[in-house]
Design a protein around this motif. Structure first.
Motif, short mmCIF file in Angstrom:
data_model
loop_
_atom_site.label_atom_id
_atom_site.label_comp_id
_atom_site.label_asym_id
_atom_site.label_seq_id
_atom_site.Cartn_x
_atom_site.Cartn_y
_atom_site.Cartn_z
N SER A 126 0.82 -1.21 0.00
CA SER A 126 0.00 0.00 0.00
C SER A 126 0.85 1.26 0.00
O SER A 126 0.37 2.33 -0.35
CB SER A 126 -0.91 0.01 1.23
OG SER A 126 -0.14 0.18 2.42
N SER A 130 -0.14 -3.26 -5.90
CA SER A 130 -0.81 -2.08 -5.34
C SER A 130 -2.08 -1.83 -6.14
O SER A 130 -2.13 -2.10 -7.34
CB SER A 130 0.09 -0.85 -5.41
OG SER A 130 1.26 -1.05 -4.64
N GLY A 182 -5.41 0.75 -7.04
CA GLY A 182 -6.09 2.04 -7.03
C GLY A 182 -7.57 1.82 -7.29
O GLY A 182 -7.93 1.13 -8.24
N ASN A 210 -5.48 7.93 -3.01
CA ASN A 210 -4.77 7.04 -3.92
C ASN A 210 -3.31 6.97 -3.50
O ASN A 210 -2.60 7.97 -3.50
CB ASN A 210 -4.88 7.57 -5.35
CG ASN A 210 -4.40 6.54 -6.37
OD1 ASN A 210 -3.46 5.79 -6.12
ND2 ASN A 210 -5.06 6.50 -7.52
N LEU A 268 -1.09 4.89 -4.93
CA LEU A 268 -0.29 4.25 -5.98
C LEU A 268 1.07 4.91 -6.18
O LEU A 268 2.07 4.20 -6.31
CB LEU A 268 -1.07 4.22 -7.30
CG LEU A 268 -2.24 3.23 -7.37
CD1 LEU A 268 -2.96 3.36 -8.71
CD2 LEU A 268 -1.76 1.81 -7.17
N LYS A 285 4.55 2.89 -5.65
CA LYS A 285 5.46 2.72 -6.78
C LYS A 285 6.89 3.11 -6.40
O LYS A 285 7.85 2.45 -6.79
CB LYS A 285 4.98 3.56 -7.96
CG LYS A 285 5.82 3.37 -9.22
CD LYS A 285 5.26 4.18 -10.38
CE LYS A 285 6.09 3.98 -11.64
NZ LYS A 285 5.56 4.77 -12.78
N GLU A 324 0.43 -2.55 -10.76
CA GLU A 324 -0.63 -1.63 -10.35
C GLU A 324 -1.95 -2.14 -10.92
O GLU A 324 -2.06 -2.41 -12.11
CB GLU A 324 -0.36 -0.21 -10.83
CG GLU A 324 0.79 0.47 -10.11
CD GLU A 324 0.93 1.93 -10.51
OE1 GLU A 324 0.24 2.36 -11.47
OE2 GLU A 324 1.72 2.65 -9.87
N HIS A 341 -6.00 -1.37 -11.26
CA HIS A 341 -7.03 -0.32 -11.18
C HIS A 341 -8.41 -0.99 -11.19
O HIS A 341 -8.73 -1.77 -12.08
CB HIS A 341 -6.89 0.65 -12.36
CG HIS A 341 -5.59 1.38 -12.36
ND1 HIS A 341 -5.43 2.64 -11.81
CD2 HIS A 341 -4.36 1.01 -12.82
CE1 HIS A 341 -4.17 3.02 -11.95
NE2 HIS A 341 -3.50 2.05 -12.56
#
Length: 635
Positions: free
Chosen positions: A268, A292, A294, A302, A304, A308, A320, A322
């Motif tokens: 996270s 992770s 979003g 958010n 992200l 990252k 990532e 979404h």
């Protein structure tokens, strides 16, 4: 990680269960183990297993597993992280597999329940002794893995999930009204209670021993946090404690990387998941995968970019994901099905969506549950540090507060002061964990007769039982240990298990490693968050391990906007399920009261979203399960 199920009929000649019926019940929990199933039968006993292959992917690791002499049989859900050390200590040189299951089975066969304290892991299992005609159910000391059971006129049933037990039963399920008052406050039943009459959950750190001849059983505790000795005054060394915590956490992460399939990390970007990523990247064979997520419905929150940067820092294979929330109504119903109860922590929805995406890449992930409870990561911990002063202040302010204008802020402050002004510390702890005000009488969403029956049961009983166990500890440790005994197993770990196992994904929690938990709970409570500084000691331990921007940065939590959903995309669903419930169960709910709460929330006058969310989950559950409500449910 797997699913376990079993049934023992009271008579070997019993016709209450057919092979087809048992296979059908096992199929109800096969999402927990889609890689294979196994069934064992001996006279009136059935044992079943749904396998998620993690260690020893060959047939040698299949279950139910028997000892070489066929005396002991096990069906097991979990991971024993120190199984190789146990095998070496016991000189198990003739192992037939490379699985932890065989080491666990042989350890229990040799020493019985005396072997349990030496197990470091997450587990719920059943062992059958054919010679003595006894069966033991065992649950890990923190309650990471679930185990439910029921004894009735037909026999004894157990399973990883309630749906397995229900599938073994004849007839309809009846609601356990005795657990509803707790559910109204916290969104779940606590301790060994469930919302099903006659179905119980084995408590963490306990085992159940059943005699299959007499069908008498006893439950005993093999591990208890209540026996913790208060830390000695003046014994705290901050630098040494930080060093120990860092070493124990790294050891825990290294232990929990053991697997014959790829392992990843939920990242996270916060302190806990970043620490796990840092240590895992040191010890993982190959390039560590991190994940992770979003969420489009996260209200602007958010993490992200932060995640990252952590992934780049430690060179992970970062993904990532979404996720949008357009079809959330179907997932709400799905999560009620997987919890088997109207579980009201809405974070189960994004967790499931995330697990569903990740499970196509890996079977195992590590995540940071337990760090807040061990090291003081919650705002209410800082609040109760000054409990004595704030309690007096709240009692004085309540009178003046009644003169201020009514608004959502007014009601939030009133609830907060009512929590602090509660008659005892245990009740204050309970009320600071919920969004309900005890003086608003949450049970009034039920019809008068039902509300009266619910009101017979104390919603704070579990807290009043547990908190006094730690009365000799400082208040910081009282809060931490109480949460470890209640909040973790009954709310957070249950959420993690059902949400991820619904997608056939195993989640491991290094912060709940036994050695780390034992050490952290043995420190003074104030040392972990001096002057209310959340996770101060943990952050000190991680200085130089993870970047300062994570250690010193503000914590950004993720909020599920279920209140907004209820007023928009889920509004029709809410009233459709409510109407269906009322037609089937007249006289149970106070519909007028519920409609008032909905209107006040929609107008912004008050915020009853948490109660409305619980009601939605409740009516979905009752409608899907054809739940019955009778006087017999008061047990």
């Amino acid at each position: 990680m797997c699913g376990v199920i079993g049934f023992a009929a009271r008579s070997p000649q019993s016709k209450v269960l057919t092979p087809e019926a048992f296979r059908g019940a096992l199929a109800r929990i096969q999402h927990r183990g889609p890689d294979g199933t196994g069934i064992y039968r001996d006279q009136n006993l059935w044992l079943g297993h749904a396998r998620l292959s993690i260690l020893d992917l060959s047939a040698a690791g299949s279950q139910p597993m028997k000892t070489a002499d066929d005396r002991f049989v096990i069906t097991y859900n979990g991971e024993i992280y120190n199984f190789r050390e146990l095998a070496a200590e016991r000189r198990m040189k003739d192992l037939r597999s490379t699985s932890d299951t065989e080491v666990l089975l042989r350890s229990f066969a040799a020493d019985g329940v005396a072997a349990l304290p030496g197990l470091n892991g997450m587990f719920a299992f059943a062992v059958y002794d054919r010679l003595r005609r006894r069966i033991w159910l065992v649950r890990d000391r923190v309650g990471i893995k679930p185990m439910y059971y029921r004894l009735d006129a037909s026999g004894f049933a157990f399973a990883s999930e309630i749906k397995g037990i229900v599938a073994l039963a004849a007839g309809q399920s009846t609601c356990n009204v005795a657990a509803l008052h707790e559910w109204l406050y916290y969104g779940n039943a606590l301790g060994g209670r469930t919302l099903y009459a006659g179905i119980h959950q084995l408590l963490p750190g306990h085992y159940l021993e059943l005699d299959l001849n007499s069908f008498e059983y006893r439950i005993a505790e093999y591990h208890s946090f209540r026996r913790r000795t208060p830390p000695l005054r003046g014994s705290f060394d901050g630098a040494e404690s930080a060093r120990q915590i860092r070493g124990l956490l790294e050891q825990a992460v290294k232990r929990q990387l053991v697997s014959d399939v790829p392992v990843g990390v939920f990242l996270s970007g916060g302190v806990d998941s970043s620490a796990i990523t840092a240590f895992a990247s040191r010890h993982y064979q190959g390039r560590l995968a991190t994940y992770s997520v979003g969420f489009e419905f996260a209200g602007g929150t958010n993490e992200l970019p932060k995640a990252k940067r952590i992934a780049e820092r430690f060179g992970t294979d970062h993904h990532e994901i979404h996720i949008g929330g357009a079809d959330v109504s179907a997932i709400v119903e799905k999560m009620v099905h997987h919890h088997d109860m109207p579980f009201a922590d809405a974070a189960n929805i994004p967790l499931y969506m995330m697990a569903e995406k990740i499970s196509s890449h890996t079977k195992v992930v590590l995540q940071g549950d337990g760090g807040d409870e061990l090291f003081g990561g919650y705002r209410r911990y800082a609040t109760l540090r000054y409990y004595g002063v704030l309690r007096t202040f709240a009692r004085c302010l309540l009178g003046l507060h009644r003169l201020t204008p009514r608004s959502p802020s007014y009601y939030r402050l009133q609830r907060y002061m009512h929590a602090l002004a509660a008659p005892d510390l245990a009740t204050s702890m309970a009320l600071l964990l919920t969004q309900e005000d005890r003086f608003a009488h949450p049970r009034n969403v039920f019809a008068p007769g039902m509300a009266a029956a619910i009101g017979e049961f104390d919603p704070f009983a579990r807290f009043r039982e547990v908190q006094p166990w730690f009365a000799e500890q400082d208040i910081g440790n009282q809060m931490s240990l109480t949460d470890i005994c209640i909040e973790l197993p009954d709310l957070f770990l249950e959420k993690v298990d059902r949400s991820t196992m619904a997608a056939s994904l195993e989640v491991r929690v290094p912060f709940l490693d036994h050695d780390l938990v034992d050490y952290a709970t043995g420190l003074p409570g104030w040392s972990k968050m001096p002057l209310g500084r959340k996770k101060w000691l943990l952050k000190k331990a991680l200085d130089g391990v993870i970047p300062n921007e994570v250690l010193r940065g503000a914590k950004t939590g993720f909020t599920v906007p279920y209140g907004l959903w209820l007023q928009t995309s889920l509004k029709a669903m809410f009233f459709d399920h409510l109407s269906t419930f009322v037609r089937s169960h007249p006289g149970i709910l106070n519909v007028e009261r519920i409609e008032t709460l909905f209107a006040r929330t929609g107008s912004g006058q008050q915020n009853h979203s948490f109660m409305l969310w619980k009601i939605l989950n409740f009516v979905i559950w009752a409608n899907l399960c054809n739940m019955q409500f009778t006087d017999q449910s008061l047990n």
